[in-house]
Design a protein around this motif. Sequence first.
Motif, PDB file in Angstrom:
ATOM      1  N   ILE A 167       0.833  -1.212   0.000  1.00  0.00           N
ATOM      2  CA  ILE A 167       0.000   0.000   0.000  1.00  0.00           C
ATOM      3  C   ILE A 167       0.860   1.251   0.000  1.00  0.00           C
ATOM      4  O   ILE A 167       0.606   2.195  -0.770  1.00  0.00           O
ATOM      5  N   LEU A 168       1.883   1.275   0.837  1.00  0.00           N
ATOM      6  CA  LEU A 168       2.772   2.437   0.887  1.00  0.00           C
ATOM      7  C   LEU A 168       3.488   2.624  -0.453  1.00  0.00           C
ATOM      8  O   LEU A 168       3.687   3.759  -0.908  1.00  0.00           O
ATOM      9  N   GLY A 169       3.851   1.534  -1.084  1.00  0.00           N
ATOM     10  CA  GLY A 169       4.561   1.620  -2.352  1.00  0.00           C
ATOM     11  C   GLY A 169       3.690   2.112  -3.492  1.00  0.00           C
ATOM     12  O   GLY A 169       4.100   2.990  -4.261  1.00  0.00           O
ATOM     13  N   VAL A 170       2.479   1.564  -3.602  1.00  0.00           N
ATOM     14  CA  VAL A 170       1.623   1.922  -4.747  1.00  0.00           C
ATOM     15  C   VAL A 170       0.927   3.262  -4.575  1.00  0.00           C
ATOM     16  O   VAL A 170       0.296   3.759  -5.522  1.00  0.00           O
ATOM     17  N   THR A 171       1.028   3.855  -3.391  1.00  0.00           N
ATOM     18  CA  THR A 171       0.449   5.182  -3.182  1.00  0.00           C
ATOM     19  C   THR A 171       1.526   6.252  -2.993  1.00  0.00           C
ATOM     20  O   THR A 171       1.205   7.394  -2.702  1.00  0.00           O
ATOM     21  N   GLY A 172       2.773   5.869  -3.178  1.00  0.00           N
ATOM     22  CA  GLY A 172       3.877   6.803  -2.955  1.00  0.00           C
ATOM     23  C   GLY A 172       4.506   7.289  -4.245  1.00  0.00           C
ATOM     24  O   GLY A 172       4.016   7.001  -5.352  1.00  0.00           O
ATOM     25  N   PRO A 173       5.606   8.020  -4.140  1.00  0.00           N
ATOM     26  CA  PRO A 173       6.316   8.543  -5.307  1.00  0.00           C
ATOM     27  C   PRO A 173       6.763   7.420  -6.239  1.00  0.00           C
ATOM     28  O   PRO A 173       7.211   6.362  -5.788  1.00  0.00           O
ATOM     29  N   GLY A 174       6.619   7.646  -7.532  1.00  0.00           N
ATOM     30  CA  GLY A 174       7.051   6.661  -8.514  1.00  0.00           C
ATOM     31  C   GLY A 174       6.013   5.618  -8.867  1.00  0.00           C
ATOM     32  O   GLY A 174       6.229   4.809  -9.771  1.00  0.00           O
ATOM     33  N   SER A 175       4.872   5.634  -8.182  1.00  0.00           N
ATOM     34  CA  SER A 175       3.829   4.648  -8.473  1.00  0.00           C
ATOM     35  C   SER A 175       3.062   5.039  -9.733  1.00  0.00           C
ATOM     36  O   SER A 175       3.062   6.199 -10.146  1.00  0.00           O
ATOM     37  N   VAL A 176       2.404   4.059 -10.339  1.00  0.00           N
ATOM     38  CA  VAL A 176       1.620   4.297 -11.546  1.00  0.00           C
ATOM     39  C   VAL A 176       0.236   4.791 -11.145  1.00  0.00           C
ATOM     40  O   VAL A 176      -0.513   4.096 -10.461  1.00  0.00           O
ATOM     41  N   ALA A 177      -0.110   5.983 -11.552  1.00  0.00           N
ATOM     42  CA  ALA A 177      -1.376   6.587 -11.155  1.00  0.00           C
ATOM     43  C   ALA A 177      -2.562   5.767 -11.647  1.00  0.00           C
ATOM     44  O   ALA A 177      -2.576   5.283 -12.769  1.00  0.00           O
ATOM     45  N   GLY A 178      -3.554   5.620 -10.774  1.00  0.00           N
ATOM     46  CA  GLY A 178      -4.793   4.968 -11.150  1.00  0.00           C
ATOM     47  C   GLY A 178      -4.859   3.482 -10.891  1.00  0.00           C
ATOM     48  O   GLY A 178      -5.933   2.881 -11.002  1.00  0.00           O
ATOM     49  N   PHE A 179      -3.734   2.854 -10.541  1.00  0.00           N
ATOM     50  CA  PHE A 179      -3.722   1.400 -10.371  1.00  0.00           C
ATOM     51  C   PHE A 179      -3.586   0.965  -8.912  1.00  0.00           C
ATOM     52  O   PHE A 179      -3.546  -0.242  -8.637  1.00  0.00           O
ATOM     53  N   ALA A 180      -3.515   1.911  -7.996  1.00  0.00           N
ATOM     54  CA  ALA A 180      -3.294   1.562  -6.591  1.00  0.00           C
ATOM     55  C   ALA A 180      -4.393   0.653  -6.053  1.00  0.00           C
ATOM     56  O   ALA A 180      -4.117  -0.368  -5.411  1.00  0.00           O
ATOM     57  N   GLY A 181      -5.643   1.011  -6.302  1.00  0.00           N
ATOM     58  CA  GLY A 181      -6.750   0.223  -5.773  1.00  0.00           C
ATOM     59  C   GLY A 181      -6.721  -1.212  -6.253  1.00  0.00           C
ATOM     60  O   GLY A 181      -6.975  -2.149  -5.480  1.00  0.00           O
ATOM     61  N   LEU A 182      -6.395  -1.411  -7.518  1.00  0.00           N
ATOM     62  CA  LEU A 182      -6.337  -2.755  -8.090  1.00  0.00           C
ATOM     63  C   LEU A 182      -5.196  -3.552  -7.461  1.00  0.00           C
ATOM     64  O   LEU A 182      -5.374  -4.736  -7.105  1.00  0.00           O
ATOM     65  N   ALA A 183      -4.034  -2.932  -7.323  1.00  0.00           N
ATOM     66  CA  ALA A 183      -2.887  -3.622  -6.738  1.00  0.00           C
ATOM     67  C   ALA A 183      -3.162  -4.015  -5.283  1.00  0.00           C
ATOM     68  O   ALA A 183      -2.827  -5.125  -4.848  1.00  0.00           O
ATOM     69  N   ILE A 184      -3.782  -3.110  -4.534  1.00  0.00           N
ATOM     70  CA  ILE A 184      -4.080  -3.385  -3.130  1.00  0.00           C
ATOM     71  C   ILE A 184      -5.107  -4.512  -3.012  1.00  0.00           C
ATOM     72  O   ILE A 184      -4.955  -5.428  -2.198  1.00  0.00           O
ATOM     73  N   GLY A 185      -6.145  -4.454  -3.834  1.00  0.00           N
ATOM     74  CA  GLY A 185      -7.174  -5.488  -3.797  1.00  0.00           C
ATOM     75  C   GLY A 185      -6.636  -6.855  -4.167  1.00  0.00           C
ATOM     76  O   GLY A 185      -6.976  -7.865  -3.532  1.00  0.00           O
ATOM     77  N   LEU A 186      -5.787  -6.921  -5.177  1.00  0.00           N
ATOM     78  CA  LEU A 186      -5.210  -8.202  -5.587  1.00  0.00           C
ATOM     79  C   LEU A 186      -4.250  -8.740  -4.530  1.00  0.00           C
ATOM     80  O   LEU A 186      -4.175  -9.964  -4.325  1.00  0.00           O
ATOM     81  N   THR A 187      -3.538  -7.851  -3.857  1.00  0.00           N
ATOM     82  CA  THR A 187      -2.654  -8.295  -2.783  1.00  0.00           C
ATOM     83  C   THR A 187      -3.462  -8.904  -1.645  1.00  0.00           C
ATOM     84  O   THR A 187      -3.104  -9.961  -1.106  1.00  0.00           O
ATOM     85  N   LEU A 188      -4.570  -8.258  -1.288  1.00  0.00           N
ATOM     86  CA  LEU A 188      -5.417  -8.806  -0.223  1.00  0.00           C
ATOM     87  C   LEU A 188      -6.021 -10.141  -0.647  1.00  0.00           C
ATOM     88  O   LEU A 188      -6.149 -11.060   0.171  1.00  0.00           O
ATOM     89  N   THR A 189      -6.369 -10.267  -1.913  1.00  0.00           N
ATOM     90  CA  THR A 189      -6.872 -11.544  -2.423  1.00  0.00           C
ATOM     91  C   THR A 189      -5.826 -12.641  -2.261  1.00  0.00           C
ATOM     92  O   THR A 189      -6.130 -13.748  -1.781  1.00  0.00           O
ATOM     93  N   ALA A 190      -4.592 -12.362  -2.658  1.00  0.00           N
ATOM     94  CA  ALA A 190      -3.516 -13.351  -2.548  1.00  0.00           C
ATOM     95  C   ALA A 190      -3.263 -13.745  -1.094  1.00  0.00           C
ATOM     96  O   ALA A 190      -3.040 -14.927  -0.791  1.00  0.00           O
ATOM     97  N   ILE A 191      -3.316 -12.765  -0.205  1.00  0.00           N
ATOM     98  CA  ILE A 191      -3.125 -13.050   1.218  1.00  0.00           C
ATOM     99  C   ILE A 191      -4.206 -13.992   1.725  1.00  0.00           C
ATOM    100  O   ILE A 191      -3.931 -14.928   2.499  1.00  0.00           O
ATOM    101  N   HIS A 192      -5.438 -13.789   1.281  1.00  0.00           N
ATOM    102  CA  HIS A 192      -6.530 -14.670   1.693  1.00  0.00           C
ATOM    103  C   HIS A 192      -6.379 -16.068   1.104  1.00  0.00           C
ATOM    104  O   HIS A 192      -6.665 -17.065   1.787  1.00  0.00           O
TER     105      HIS A 192
END
Length: 228
Positions: free
Chosen positions: A145-170
């Motif tokens: 979350i810190l990475g995809v919402t911080g400097p250098g991240s690709v705008a607009g994809f944070a929500g998708l990356a976070i959701g997929l990470t939570l899916t993988a964790i589950h």
Amino acid sequence: MPKKMIAEGLGTAILVLFGCGTAVIAGGDVGHTGISLAFGLAIVAAAYGIGAISGAHLNPAVSLGMMMAGRMTPGQFVSHAVAQVAGAIIGAAILLVIASGKADYSLAGNGLGQNGYGAGYLGEYGLMSALTFEFVATFIFVTVILGVTGPGSVAGFAGLAIGLTLTAIHLLGINVTGVSVNPARSIGPALFVGGKALGDLWVFIVAPLAGGALAGLVHALGFTRASA
């Protein structure tokens, strides 16, 4: 601040209702994969729906990580956490009302998607497994979350990356603890279920908060940050 608290409360209620609700109402049909997707998709929906208002943390461990990374003040962390816990309780209450409409539903027998560990709970993994999984998984989740919402991240994809990470964790951890990585998500159902769920609750408060805090600290030190 009230607007942000309302957004965090609403988003966390959505997370608990969709994620825990899928486990309780449709778990037998969709299995662990479906439950994992429900939690992940709920995060995606909230991230794009309310992210612009509050950041859509929906999780005290995420907010603590943000504070440790220097992106929130202690006061903002407290207000977010209070709203998140309140939202989780509301989401669990709504789920209880819906689930209770089924003739053979019982709170004691079917639960509300509460977290747990040990004898009688899913894979019956022990305390050390539960603590380790929740700590490590939360560290990874907050780091992403810190990475995809911080400097250098690709705008607009944070929500998708976070959701997929939570899916993988589950997908990895449902059999271990039912997956918390979120104290609010655990508190809501446990308050209604009581018993073992309340007895186990400390694990799902302490381990995720510790994992989130460490992720924030490591990020603040620059080890997981794109720019120093």
